[in-house]
Design an enzyme around this catalytic site. Structure first.
Site, short mmCIF file in Angstrom:
data_model
loop_
_atom_site.label_atom_id
_atom_site.label_comp_id
_atom_site.label_asym_id
_atom_site.label_seq_id
_atom_site.Cartn_x
_atom_site.Cartn_y
_atom_site.Cartn_z
N LYS A 59 0.83 -1.21 0.00
CA LYS A 59 0.00 0.00 0.00
C LYS A 59 0.87 1.26 0.00
CE LYS A 59 -2.40 -2.71 -0.42
NZ LYS A 59 -2.50 -4.18 -0.36
N GLY A 193 -4.37 -12.19 -9.90
CA GLY A 193 -5.12 -12.04 -8.65
C GLY A 193 -4.79 -10.69 -8.01
N GLY A 282 -0.70 -17.37 -6.12
CA GLY A 282 -1.32 -17.84 -4.89
C GLY A 282 -0.28 -18.13 -3.82
N HIS A 455 -23.31 15.32 2.00
CA HIS A 455 -23.17 15.81 0.63
C HIS A 455 -22.10 16.89 0.58
CE1 HIS A 455 -24.16 16.98 -3.44
NE2 HIS A 455 -24.10 18.24 -3.02
C1 LIG Z 1 1.86 -8.51 -1.57
C2 LIG Z 1 0.74 -8.85 -0.62
C3 LIG Z 1 -0.23 -7.91 -0.35
C4 LIG Z 1 -1.26 -8.20 0.51
N1 LIG Z 1 -2.20 -7.25 0.74
C5 LIG Z 1 -3.21 -7.51 1.58
C6 LIG Z 1 -4.17 -6.52 1.86
O1 LIG Z 1 -4.10 -5.40 1.34
N2 LIG Z 1 -5.17 -6.83 2.71
C7 LIG Z 1 -5.27 -8.06 3.30
O2 LIG Z 1 -6.22 -8.29 4.05
N3 LIG Z 1 -4.37 -9.02 3.05
C8 LIG Z 1 -3.34 -8.77 2.22
N4 LIG Z 1 -2.39 -9.73 2.00
C9 LIG Z 1 -2.53 -11.03 2.69
C10 LIG Z 1 -2.03 -10.93 4.15
O3 LIG Z 1 -0.70 -10.50 4.14
C11 LIG Z 1 -2.17 -12.27 4.84
O4 LIG Z 1 -3.49 -12.75 4.71
C12 LIG Z 1 -1.83 -12.14 6.32
O5 LIG Z 1 -0.51 -11.68 6.49
C13 LIG Z 1 -2.01 -13.46 7.04
O6 LIG Z 1 -1.73 -13.26 8.39
P1 LIG Z 1 -1.20 -14.45 9.31
O7 LIG Z 1 -1.05 -13.87 10.67
O8 LIG Z 1 -2.06 -15.64 9.14
O9 LIG Z 1 0.23 -14.87 8.72
P2 LIG Z 1 1.54 -14.07 8.33
O10 LIG Z 1 1.29 -12.63 8.17
O11 LIG Z 1 2.14 -14.81 7.19
O12 LIG Z 1 2.47 -14.22 9.61
C14 LIG Z 1 2.98 -15.46 10.02
C15 LIG Z 1 4.22 -15.22 10.86
O13 LIG Z 1 4.60 -16.44 11.48
C16 LIG Z 1 6.01 -16.60 11.37
N5 LIG Z 1 6.30 -18.04 11.50
C17 LIG Z 1 5.98 -19.04 10.63
N6 LIG Z 1 6.38 -20.23 11.15
C18 LIG Z 1 6.95 -19.96 12.35
C19 LIG Z 1 7.54 -20.76 13.38
N7 LIG Z 1 7.58 -22.10 13.27
N8 LIG Z 1 8.05 -20.15 14.47
C20 LIG Z 1 7.99 -18.79 14.60
N9 LIG Z 1 7.43 -17.98 13.67
C21 LIG Z 1 6.91 -18.57 12.58
C22 LIG Z 1 6.31 -15.99 10.01
O14 LIG Z 1 7.69 -15.70 9.85
C23 LIG Z 1 5.42 -14.76 10.06
O15 LIG Z 1 6.08 -13.71 10.72
C24 LIG Z 1 -1.32 -9.46 1.15
C25 LIG Z 1 -0.33 -10.41 0.92
C26 LIG Z 1 0.70 -10.11 0.06
C27 LIG Z 1 1.76 -11.14 -0.16
#
Ligand SMILES: Cc1cc2nc3c(=O)[nH]c(=O)nc-3n(C[C@H](O)[C@H](O)[C@H](O)COP(=O)(O)OP(=O)(O)OC[C@H]3O[C@@H](n4cnc5c(N)ncnc54)[C@H](O)[C@@H]3O)c2cc1C
Length: 476
Positions: A59, A193, A282, A455
Site C-alpha cells: 500500500k 489475482g 497464490g 453531501h
Molecule cells: C503482496 C501482498 C499484499 C497483501 N495485501 C493484503 C491486503 O491489502 N489486505 C489483506 O487483508 N491481506 C493482504 N495480504 C494477505 C495478508 O498478508 C495475509 O493474509 C496475512 O498476512 C495473514 O496473516 P497471518 O497472521 O495468518 O500470517 P503471516 O502474516 O504470514 O504471519 C505469520 C508469521 O509467522 C512466522 N512463522 C511461521 N512459522 C513460524 C515458526 N515455526 N516459528 C515462529 N514464527 C513462525 C512468520 O515468519 C510470520 O512472521 C497481502 C499479501 C501479500 C503477499
C-alpha cells in the site's frame, strides 16, 4: 530448570498471531508470542507477511506510485504544472521501508503495553505435556515453554511455478516485487489475482511495460461479473496488457532477462521476454518447521492445519488461525479469528461472521466487495434484485476528477435484505465498510436508502445504489 508456563503460546506474529496475543493478554491470560521474522539488521520484525512483505509495503508503494502517476498525467487537469517530473525510486523504496518499520515497532510497543512475552525465534511442537504442550523456542535464546493452549498462526508463503524457484532478482515473489532497485523496462506478471494486479499497477505507474499472464479465461473470477468487466476495461486503458487462458510451459532466466514460453488461449506457442517476472499464483500455508508430527497435529494435503469453524484443531487446546488454515488469505480474516480464539480460550463466545469479510483490491480504481455475487446467487437459485449507481453521476467523484466505476447492491427479492455490495471506484476500500456494517446488522437496501449521507460525498453513491434496488435513484 523448569519450563516457563503460559496460558497461551502463539506461534507466529503476523496479524493473526499478534492480535490474538494482545486479546489473550487483555483477557488476563499469561501470553507468549514466538515469531521468527528477521529484518535486514538481524533483529525481529513483528507483523508477519502483512507488515513486512504484504499489505503495508504494497500500500505504501501503491500510494507513492499513484502520486507519481497523478503528477505526470492528472495534475494538469487541475491547472497544476510540475515541470520536469523526476522519480527517485531509492527514496520511494526507503519511505516504504520506514512505513514497515513504524508498523514493526508499533507491535513491539503493543506487546510491552499488554505484557505479552515475545520470543524472536522459531517455535515448534516438542510433545504433549501434563498441563498442555511443550514448545521449543530456537533463536537468539533456546528454551522450552509449556503452553496450556497453543495458537498456530504461522501464515503462508508464496507459491512458486513448478520447477521455477524464486531468485528475487529476475524471478520475483511478492518480496522481490516490493524492492526492485530500478524500474524494469518490461515486466511480466504471472497471475492476475490481487497481488499480481497491485504489483503490476505499481510498476506500470512507475514506467514499466507490464504484461499479465493468467491461466483462467477471464479477470477476477471471484468478483462480481460487472465489476470484473469494468476493471478489465479500465486496466487495459491504463496500459496493462493481459493474456488469459494461457499455460506456461517453460521459464528461463539469464542475468539480463526472463523468457516465458506458454501456450496461449488459441493453443499456439508464444514467448514473452521481460526484464523481470513476478510470480503471483497464490500462496501456500506455511507449516514447515512447526513439527506437527511431534504431537499428531493434522494437516490437509496443502499443508494447512485442519480446523473446524471455530479454529479448533484435532488436538485439545491447540488452535490455528489465519493463512495457515482454510478460508480467504486476508489479514483482517486472520485478525478476527485471532480475537475469537483468544475469547474462546478465556471462556467467552468469540465469533467470526465469514459472510461479512470484505475483499479489497487497492488498484486504481479500487475494487471492494462483501457478500455474494449475482453469479453465486443464481447458482444457489436465490431470487434477488440488483441496483447500480455510477460514480459519473456523483458530485464528489466529479470534483475529485475520478468518476470511474459504480456501486452495486444486491438484495433478497422478497425481504430486501442486503446479500452483497460490489464497488469499483475511488476509495472503494473505505466505502465498503458501510456495506459490511449494514450486512452485519442484517439491514435491507431500504435501510441504507433512508439514511442521511453527507453531501457531497462518495458515500452518496452507496445510498443511490441502495435506492436503485427499488428503481428510484434521485440523481440518475
Ligand atoms: C503482496 C501482498 C499484499 C497483501 N495485501 C493484503 C491486503 O491489502 N489486505 C489483506 O487483508 N491481506 C493482504 N495480504 C494477505 C495478508 O498478508 C495475509 O493474509 C496475512 O498476512 C495473514 O496473516 P497471518 O497472521 O495468518 O500470517 P503471516 O502474516 O504470514 O504471519 C505469520 C508469521 O509467522 C512466522 N512463522 C511461521 N512459522 C513460524 C515458526 N515455526 N516459528 C515462529 N514464527 C513462525 C512468520 O515468519 C510470520 O512472521 C497481502 C499479501 C501479500 C503477499
Amino acid at each position: 530448570m523448569s519450563n516457563k508456563v503460559f496460558d497461551v503460546v502463539i506461534i507466529g506474529g503476523g496479524p493473526g498471531g499478534y492480535i490474538a496475543a494482545i486479546r489473550a493478554a487483555q483477557l488476563g491470560l499469561s501470553t507468549a508470542c514466538i515469531d521468527d521474522w528477521t529484518n535486514d539488521k538481524g533483529g525481529p520484525a513483528l507483523g508477519g507477511t502483512c507488515t513486512n512483505v504484504g499489505c503495508i509495503p504494497s500500500k505504501a508503494l501503491l500510494q507513492s506510485s499513484e502520486h507519481f502517476e497523478h503528477a505526470g498525467h492528472h495534475f494538469a487537469d487541475h491547472g497544476i504544472g510540475v515541470g520536469d517530473l523526476q522519480l527517485d525510486l531509492k527514496k520511494m523504496l526507503a519511505r516504504k521501508d520506514t512505513v514497515v518499520k513504524q508498523n514493526n515497532d508499533g507491535i513491539v510497543y503493543l506487546f510491552k503495553k499488554n505484557k505479552v512475552a515475545f520470543f524472536h525465534a522459531r517455535g515448534s511442537f516438542v510433545k504433549a505435556a501434563d498441563s498442555g504442550y511443550d514448545i521449543a523456542v530456537v533463536g537468539a535464546v533456546n528454551e522450552t515453554l509449556t503452553a496450556k493452549h497453543v495458537i498456530v498462526a504461522t501464515g503462508s508463503s508464496p507459491r512458486q511455478l513448478p520447477g521455477v524457484a524464486f531468485d528475487e532478482d529476475r524471478i520475483l515473489s511478492n518480496d522481490g516485487a516490493l524492492r526492485i532497485a530500478g524500474v524494469p523496462k518490461t515486466l511480466g506478471v504471472v497471475g492476475s489475482g490481487v497481488i499480481g494486479l497491485e504489483m503490476g499497477s505499481v510498476w506500470r505507474r512507475l514506467g514499466s511495460e507490464v504484461t499479465i499472464l493468467e491461466a483462467l479465461p477471464s479477470l477476477l473470477s471471484m468478483a462480481d461479473e460487472a465489476v470484473a468487466k469494468e476493471a478489465l476495461k479500465v486496466f487495459a486503458k491504463q496500459g496493462l496488457k493481459f493474456e488469459f487462458g494461457i499455460k506456461i510451459t517453460d521459464v528461463k532466466a539469464t542475468k539480463k532477462n526472463v523468457s516465458v514460453t506458454y501456450t496461449d488461449a488459441k493453443g499456439q506457442t508464444a514467448l514473452l521476454e521481460v526484464e523481470r517476472l513476478i510470480v503471483s499464483i497464490g500462496r501456500v500455508p506455511h507449516t514447515a518447521g512447526l513439527s506437527p508430527e511431534a504431537v499428531g497435529l493434522k494437516l490437509d494435503e496443502r499443508g494447512a492445519v485442519l480446523v473446524d469453524d471455530e479454529c479448533r484443531t484435532n488436538l485439545k487446546g491447540v488452535w490455528a488461525i489465519g493463512d495457515a488454515v482454510r478460508g480467504p488469505m486476508l489479514a483482517h480474516k486472520a485478525e478476527e479469528e485471532g480475537v475469537a480464539v483468544a475469547e474462546r480460550i478465556a471462556g467467552q463466545h468469540g465469533h467470526v461472521d465469514f459472510n461479512t469479510v470484505p475483499w479489497v483490491i487497492y488498484t486504481s480504481p479500487e475494487i471492494a466487495w462483501v457478500g455474494q455475487t449475482e453469479a453465486q446467487l443464481k447458482a444457489a437459485g436465490r431470487a434477488y434484485k440488483a441496483g447500480q449507481f455510477p460514480f459519473m453521476a456523483n458530485g464528489r467523484a466529479r470534483a475529485l476528477g475520478d468518476t470511474t466505476g459504480f456501486v452495486k447492491f444486491i438484495a433478497d427479492a422478497k425481504t430486501d435484505e442486503i446479500l452483497g455490495v460490489h464497488i469499483i471506484g475511488p476509495f472503494a476500500s473505505e466505502l465498503i465498510s458501510e456495506a459490511v456494517v449494514a450486512m452485519s446488522f442484517k439491514a435491507s437496501s431500504e435501510d441504507i436508502a433512508r439514511i442521511c449521507h453527507a453531501h457531497p460525498s462518495l458515500s452518496e453513491a452507496t445510498k443511490e445504489a441502495a435506492l436503485a434496488v427499488d428503481k428510484r435513484t434521485l440523481n440518475l
